[in-house]
Design a protein around this motif. Structure first.
Motif, mmCIF file in Angstrom:
data_model
loop_
_atom_site.group_PDB
_atom_site.id
_atom_site.type_symbol
_atom_site.label_atom_id
_atom_site.label_comp_id
_atom_site.label_asym_id
_atom_site.label_seq_id
_atom_site.Cartn_x
_atom_site.Cartn_y
_atom_site.Cartn_z
ATOM 1 N N SER A 113 -3.909 8.613 -7.470
ATOM 2 C CA SER A 113 -3.903 9.966 -8.085
ATOM 3 C C SER A 113 -5.541 10.813 -7.671
ATOM 4 N N ARG A 114 -6.169 9.830 -6.755
ATOM 5 C CA ARG A 114 -7.463 10.512 -6.305
ATOM 6 C C ARG A 114 -7.542 10.659 -4.682
ATOM 7 N N VAL A 115 -6.159 10.543 -4.045
ATOM 8 C CA VAL A 115 -6.041 10.543 -2.677
ATOM 9 C C VAL A 115 -5.463 11.927 -2.345
ATOM 10 N N ASP A 116 -5.469 12.243 -1.012
ATOM 11 C CA ASP A 116 -4.850 13.703 -0.490
ATOM 12 C C ASP A 116 -3.738 13.301 0.052
ATOM 13 N N LEU A 117 -3.283 12.004 0.550
ATOM 14 C CA LEU A 117 -2.037 11.438 1.192
ATOM 15 C C LEU A 117 -2.009 10.168 0.905
ATOM 16 N N ILE A 118 -0.592 9.729 0.757
ATOM 17 C CA ILE A 118 -0.303 8.309 0.774
ATOM 18 C C ILE A 118 0.780 7.971 1.586
ATOM 19 N N THR A 119 0.343 6.772 2.264
ATOM 20 C CA THR A 119 1.328 6.069 3.117
ATOM 21 C C THR A 119 1.472 4.670 3.203
ATOM 22 N N GLY A 120 2.576 4.227 3.772
ATOM 23 C CA GLY A 120 2.911 2.860 3.721
ATOM 24 C C GLY A 120 4.312 2.589 3.758
ATOM 25 N N PRO A 121 5.089 1.522 3.873
ATOM 26 C CA PRO A 121 6.365 1.333 3.620
ATOM 27 C C PRO A 121 6.847 1.925 2.445
ATOM 28 N N SER A 166 2.158 10.123 -8.246
ATOM 29 C CA SER A 166 0.934 10.733 -7.831
ATOM 30 C C SER A 166 1.065 12.202 -7.027
ATOM 31 N N PRO A 167 0.439 12.916 -7.472
ATOM 32 C CA PRO A 167 0.717 14.306 -6.791
ATOM 33 C C PRO A 167 0.332 14.397 -5.191
ATOM 34 N N ALA A 168 -0.127 13.434 -4.747
ATOM 35 C CA ALA A 168 -0.202 13.280 -3.416
ATOM 36 C C ALA A 168 1.049 13.331 -2.454
ATOM 37 N N PRO A 169 1.053 13.890 -1.217
ATOM 38 C CA PRO A 169 2.093 13.823 -0.480
ATOM 39 C C PRO A 169 2.241 12.449 -0.011
ATOM 40 N N LYS A 170 3.414 11.991 0.372
ATOM 41 C CA LYS A 170 3.723 10.629 0.711
ATOM 42 C C LYS A 170 4.464 10.748 1.930
ATOM 43 N N VAL A 171 4.127 9.910 2.875
ATOM 44 C CA VAL A 171 4.695 9.833 4.111
ATOM 45 C C VAL A 171 4.855 8.257 4.244
ATOM 46 N N LEU A 172 6.132 7.838 4.422
ATOM 47 C CA LEU A 172 6.382 6.660 4.186
ATOM 48 C C LEU A 172 7.521 5.882 5.174
ATOM 49 N N LEU A 173 7.478 4.732 5.669
ATOM 50 C CA LEU A 173 8.311 4.198 6.549
ATOM 51 C C LEU A 173 9.531 3.658 6.017
ATOM 52 N N PRO A 174 10.592 3.851 6.347
ATOM 53 C CA PRO A 174 11.789 3.389 5.815
ATOM 54 C C PRO A 174 12.147 1.810 5.979
ATOM 55 N N LEU A 175 11.140 1.108 5.620
ATOM 56 C CA LEU A 175 11.211 -0.463 5.555
ATOM 57 C C LEU A 175 11.574 -0.841 4.262
ATOM 58 N N THR A 176 12.463 -1.550 4.068
ATOM 59 C CA THR A 176 12.513 -2.458 2.853
ATOM 60 C C THR A 176 13.445 -3.545 3.078
ATOM 61 N N ARG A 177 13.136 -4.619 2.199
ATOM 62 C CA ARG A 177 13.923 -5.860 2.121
ATOM 63 C C ARG A 177 14.559 -5.974 0.593
ATOM 64 N N SER A 178 14.503 -5.065 -0.135
ATOM 65 C CA SER A 178 14.722 -4.962 -1.470
ATOM 66 C C SER A 178 16.233 -5.008 -1.795
#
Length: 138
Positions: free
Chosen positions: A64-72, A96-108
């Motif tokens: 909640s304290r960052v401006d953007l979140i990224t990861g899988p 989180s209110p931060a925009p999220k840019v995520l990779l479409p990788l999942t093994r779930s």
């Protein structure tokens, strides 16, 4: 501007994201490596993160304290990454209110329809382009 890269397990995906963003974005951006374990955090720190933090509380506190979140994309799924990503972590990332840019990788076992299968380097290239677009950079 602070960007969080979240990863777990061996940190390999986060490492590649961190490395590319560090090289592609202009100076002045701060990168925070948030690992579900110490190895993932360490790998992302070596790839260029300014700071790193590890574990459930670190993720919950910082997203909640960052401006953007990224990861899988799995960082939004409870119990992803072989259970390393807790339900509380997934909830904090999603809320989180931060925009999220995520990779479409999942093994779930989640199937995301409409996405084409691409090699990781191509996906990271697309991620970098989208991050620049979200940040209003050329």
């Amino acid at each position: 501007m602070k960007i969080a890269v979240i990863d777990g397990q061996g940190g390999g995906i986060g490492k590649h994201i961190m490395d590319r963003l560090r090289r592609e974005l202009p100076d002045g951006f701060e990168f925070l490596a948030l690992g579900t374990n110490a190895l993932a955090t360490s790998v992302m720190l070596r790839a260029g993160a300014n700071e790193g933090a590890t574990g459930e509380n670190a993720v919950i506190y910082n997203v909640s304290r960052v401006d953007l979140i990224t990861g899988p994309i799995s960082i939004m799924f409870p119990n992803a990454m072989s259970g390393e990503l807790s339900p509380a972590m997934a909830e904090a990332v999603a809320a989180s209110p931060a925009p999220k840019v995520l990779l479409p990788l999942t093994r779930s076992g989640v199937n995301i329809i409409g996405l084409k299968s691409e090699p990781l380097p191509h996906l990271i290239e697309d991620l970098v382009k989208k991050v620049k677009e979200v940040l209003g950079l050329p």
